[in-house]
Design a protein around this motif. Structure first.
Motif, PDB file in Angstrom:
ATOM      1  N   VAL A 187      10.889  25.267 -10.771  1.00 40.71           N
ATOM      2  CA  VAL A 187      10.762  23.732 -10.124  1.00 40.71           C
ATOM      3  C   VAL A 187       9.333  24.149  -9.951  1.00 40.71           C
ATOM      4  O   VAL A 187       8.651  23.444 -11.154  1.00 40.71           O
ATOM      5  N   ALA A 188       8.954  25.358  -9.425  1.00 43.73           N
ATOM      6  CA  ALA A 188       7.239  25.314  -9.912  1.00 43.73           C
ATOM      7  C   ALA A 188       6.689  25.813 -11.253  1.00 43.73           C
ATOM      8  O   ALA A 188       5.253  24.707 -12.060  1.00 43.73           O
ATOM      9  N   VAL A 189       7.049  26.340 -11.365  1.00 39.58           N
ATOM     10  CA  VAL A 189       7.112  26.352 -12.514  1.00 39.58           C
ATOM     11  C   VAL A 189       7.093  25.114 -14.225  1.00 39.58           C
ATOM     12  O   VAL A 189       6.376  24.883 -14.474  1.00 39.58           O
ATOM     13  N   HIS A 190       8.459  24.587 -14.176  1.00 36.34           N
ATOM     14  CA  HIS A 190       8.962  23.361 -14.817  1.00 36.34           C
ATOM     15  C   HIS A 190       7.392  22.101 -14.262  1.00 36.34           C
ATOM     16  O   HIS A 190       6.826  21.531 -15.438  1.00 36.34           O
ATOM     17  N   ALA A 191       7.045  21.419 -13.038  1.00 37.99           N
ATOM     18  CA  ALA A 191       6.088  21.057 -13.239  1.00 37.99           C
ATOM     19  C   ALA A 191       4.621  21.643 -13.219  1.00 37.99           C
ATOM     20  O   ALA A 191       3.682  21.128 -14.099  1.00 37.99           O
ATOM     21  N   GLY A 192       4.595  22.614 -12.421  1.00 37.54           N
ATOM     22  CA  GLY A 192       3.239  23.343 -12.991  1.00 37.54           C
ATOM     23  C   GLY A 192       2.768  23.193 -15.007  1.00 37.54           C
ATOM     24  O   GLY A 192       1.419  22.337 -15.213  1.00 37.54           O
ATOM     25  N   VAL A 193       3.548  23.402 -15.636  1.00 34.60           N
ATOM     26  CA  VAL A 193       3.485  23.450 -17.165  1.00 34.60           C
ATOM     27  C   VAL A 193       3.176  21.794 -17.945  1.00 34.60           C
ATOM     28  O   VAL A 193       2.842  21.758 -18.466  1.00 34.60           O
TER      29      VAL A 193
ATOM     30  N   PRO B  17       0.844  -1.794   0.071  1.00 34.56           N
ATOM     31  CA  PRO B  17      -0.113  -0.265   0.127  1.00 34.56           C
ATOM     32  C   PRO B  17       0.891   1.292   0.204  1.00 34.56           C
ATOM     33  O   PRO B  17       1.942   1.185   0.888  1.00 34.56           O
ATOM     34  N   LEU B  18       0.575   1.873  -1.097  1.00 36.83           N
ATOM     35  CA  LEU B  18       1.152   3.493  -0.710  1.00 36.83           C
ATOM     36  C   LEU B  18       0.447   4.740  -0.731  1.00 36.83           C
ATOM     37  O   LEU B  18      -0.349   4.449  -1.072  1.00 36.83           O
ATOM     38  N   ILE B  19       1.171   5.236   0.138  1.00 37.21           N
ATOM     39  CA  ILE B  19       0.275   6.739   0.685  1.00 37.21           C
ATOM     40  C   ILE B  19       1.454   7.899   0.092  1.00 37.21           C
ATOM     41  O   ILE B  19       2.189   8.473   0.573  1.00 37.21           O
ATOM     42  N   ALA B  20       0.423   8.552  -1.431  1.00 41.15           N
ATOM     43  CA  ALA B  20       1.182   9.167  -1.907  1.00 41.15           C
ATOM     44  C   ALA B  20       0.936  10.490  -1.684  1.00 41.15           C
ATOM     45  O   ALA B  20       0.739  11.711  -1.447  1.00 41.15           O
ATOM     46  N   ILE B  21       2.252  11.320  -1.300  1.00 42.68           N
ATOM     47  CA  ILE B  21       2.237  13.105  -0.556  1.00 42.68           C
ATOM     48  C   ILE B  21       3.060  13.935  -1.848  1.00 42.68           C
ATOM     49  O   ILE B  21       4.073  14.276  -1.113  1.00 42.68           O
ATOM     50  N   PRO B  22       2.544  14.674  -3.031  1.00 48.13           N
ATOM     51  CA  PRO B  22       3.276  15.657  -3.629  1.00 48.13           C
ATOM     52  C   PRO B  22       4.209  16.408  -3.207  1.00 48.13           C
ATOM     53  O   PRO B  22       2.488  17.263  -2.789  1.00 48.13           O
ATOM     54  N   SER B  23       4.789  16.697  -3.331  1.00 51.67           N
ATOM     55  CA  SER B  23       5.766  17.972  -3.436  1.00 51.67           C
ATOM     56  C   SER B  23       6.059  19.321  -4.188  1.00 51.67           C
ATOM     57  O   SER B  23       6.916  19.715  -3.811  1.00 51.67           O
ATOM     58  N   THR B  24       5.285  18.501  -5.254  1.00 50.61           N
ATOM     59  CA  THR B  24       5.454  19.838  -6.297  1.00 50.61           C
ATOM     60  C   THR B  24       4.022  19.413  -7.087  1.00 50.61           C
ATOM     61  O   THR B  24       3.453  17.707  -6.731  1.00 50.61           O
ATOM     62  N   ALA B  25       3.101  19.942  -7.705  1.00 48.16           N
ATOM     63  CA  ALA B  25       2.199  20.447  -8.487  1.00 48.16           C
ATOM     64  C   ALA B  25       2.320  19.907  -9.631  1.00 48.16           C
ATOM     65  O   ALA B  25       2.585  20.924 -10.739  1.00 48.16           O
ATOM     66  N   GLY B  26       2.666  18.673 -10.398  1.00 45.59           N
ATOM     67  CA  GLY B  26       3.185  18.473 -11.843  1.00 45.59           C
ATOM     68  C   GLY B  26       2.817  16.848 -12.930  1.00 45.59           C
ATOM     69  O   GLY B  26       2.571  17.457 -12.892  1.00 45.59           O
TER      70      GLY B  26
END
Length: 387
Positions: A191-197, A135-144
């Protein structure tokens, strides 16, 4: 949308989202009844506020948490092997992943090896394992990447120096995902830019795909709306919780459908570029996006008009071709506003590599999903346009 006899759409992941959503981790751990949990964490987040919260919640739930942070910016098979060994030694019953796509993809693959055995290279492809992973609980630290809800993981095979895609629609996605703005509040602007795009491209290419369907259309249109509305204020201020949550939800929504629809030329080019040069995946997508989008415009101009509309353009009464161009222009403006480099040469890509990259891009056969059939010569043209 291509008319199909049958289709499917699924979301196996239970998603919790909102400010302080991380507190819901205690209920998840309690319901699971696990006592030993491996925490795969991005090395930059080992001492972060969100990691401190996770540790506190785990302790309150009576869970022993073992941290593993040997993760590279581009996830590698060596990290998976080391993490799987630790997982076995600690007799971990579940995994928490804290980080961007790299940490989550490594955690996914560790969980698969823990229950299925074998080696990482055996997992390349679709449905190459049959036993449910840990079982995996994923907590993303980027929005991408949206890896927390997608059925795919991408791991670099260091022996062959190629990126392997590991896909399973049923067993690939995490069991739980937690989207809390606190987790992405310290992301550097670039990083926010790259992940968001990257997230935008997921929704954009999935919407244009030859396998798009009514369910994926609804998800992708709203994902593009959320991302285009929130990415600028989020990049400007990562502590803007409303914009951050909008980006998290948009990113996750975008990732829900591309496992069903596939992606297109933008990701095809970016995968080849990232395999040959040390260019982050999101940045590679961002630079290639305007050029691949321009190539695809004639394949489905009506859908480009839809893209213009959800990106805030007034296309009411505008002729189809003109509305399509407005969609392309909106994408270009978005990249300009986010200071995305305009040319591959700005990423230290050399001109003598373009033809080879085009050859490899064609061999990936994204023509299965891309709305416009693309030849090797077409890829050469797109790479040269981007150069």
């Amino acid at each position: 949308m291509t008319l199909q006899k049958t289709g499917f759409f699924s979301c196996p992941t239970q998603v919790r989202f909102g400010v302080n959503a991380i507190d819901g981790l205690r209920d998840i751990l309690g319901d699971g009844g696990w006592r030993n949990v491996l925490c795969v964490v991005d090395p930059a987040l080992v001492d972060s506020k969100i990691m401190t919260r996770i540790a506190a919640v785990a302790e309150a739930a009576g869970v022993t948490l073992t941290q593993f942070s040997e993760i590279d910016p581009e996830p590698k098979d060596k990290s998976v092997v080391a993490g799987a060994a630790l997982c076995q030694t600690q007799k971990s019953e579940a995994i928490i992943a804290l980080g961007g796509g790299s940490a989550i993809d490594v955690a996914k693959t560790i969980g698969i090896l823990a229950t299925n055995g074998g080696v990482v290279a055996d997992l390349e492809g679709v449905d190459r394992f049959s036993i449910a992973p840990l079982p995996l609980i994923a907590i993303p630290s980027t929005a991408g990447t949206g890896s927390e809800v997608s059925g795919a993981a991408v791991i670099t095979d260091t022996a062959r120096n190629v990126k392997m895609a590991i896909r399973h629609a049923r067993f690939g996605p995490a069991m739980h995902a937690i989207l809390d703005p606190l987790a992405i509040s310290t992301v550097p602007a670039h990083v926010a830019v790259h992940a968001g795009v990257d997230a935008f491209v997921h929704a954009f290419e999935s919407y244009l795909s030859k396998l798009a369907n009514p369910w994926s259309d609804a998800v992708n249109l709203h994902a593009m709306r959320l991302i285009s509305e929130n990415i600028r204020p989020y990049v400007a201020n990562r502590e803007n919780t409303q914009a951050a949550l909008g980006m998290q939800n948009g990113s996750a929504l975008a990732a829900l459908s591309f496992g069903t629809t596939g992606l297109g030329n933008v990701h095809c080019m970016a995968m080849v570029l990232g395999s040959r040069y040390p260019v982050p995946h999101g940045l590679a997508n961002a630079v290639c996006l305007p050029h691949a989008a321009r190539f695809n415009l004639i394949a489905n101009p009506a859908r480009f008009g839809d893209v213009a509309r959800v990106m805030g353009m007034n296309v009411r009464g505008v002729p189809e071709r003109e509305a399509a161009q407005m969609g392309l222009d909106a994408i270009g403006t978005l990249c300009d506003d986010l200071s995305v480099p305009k040319r591959l040469r700005d990423l230290d890509v050399t001109e003598d590599s373009l033809d080879t990259m085009a050859k490899h891009a064609f061999q990936l056969n994204y023509n299965r999903w891309n709305p416009r059939h693309t030849t090797e010569a077409d890829f050469i043209s797109m790479f040269r346009s981007a150069y």
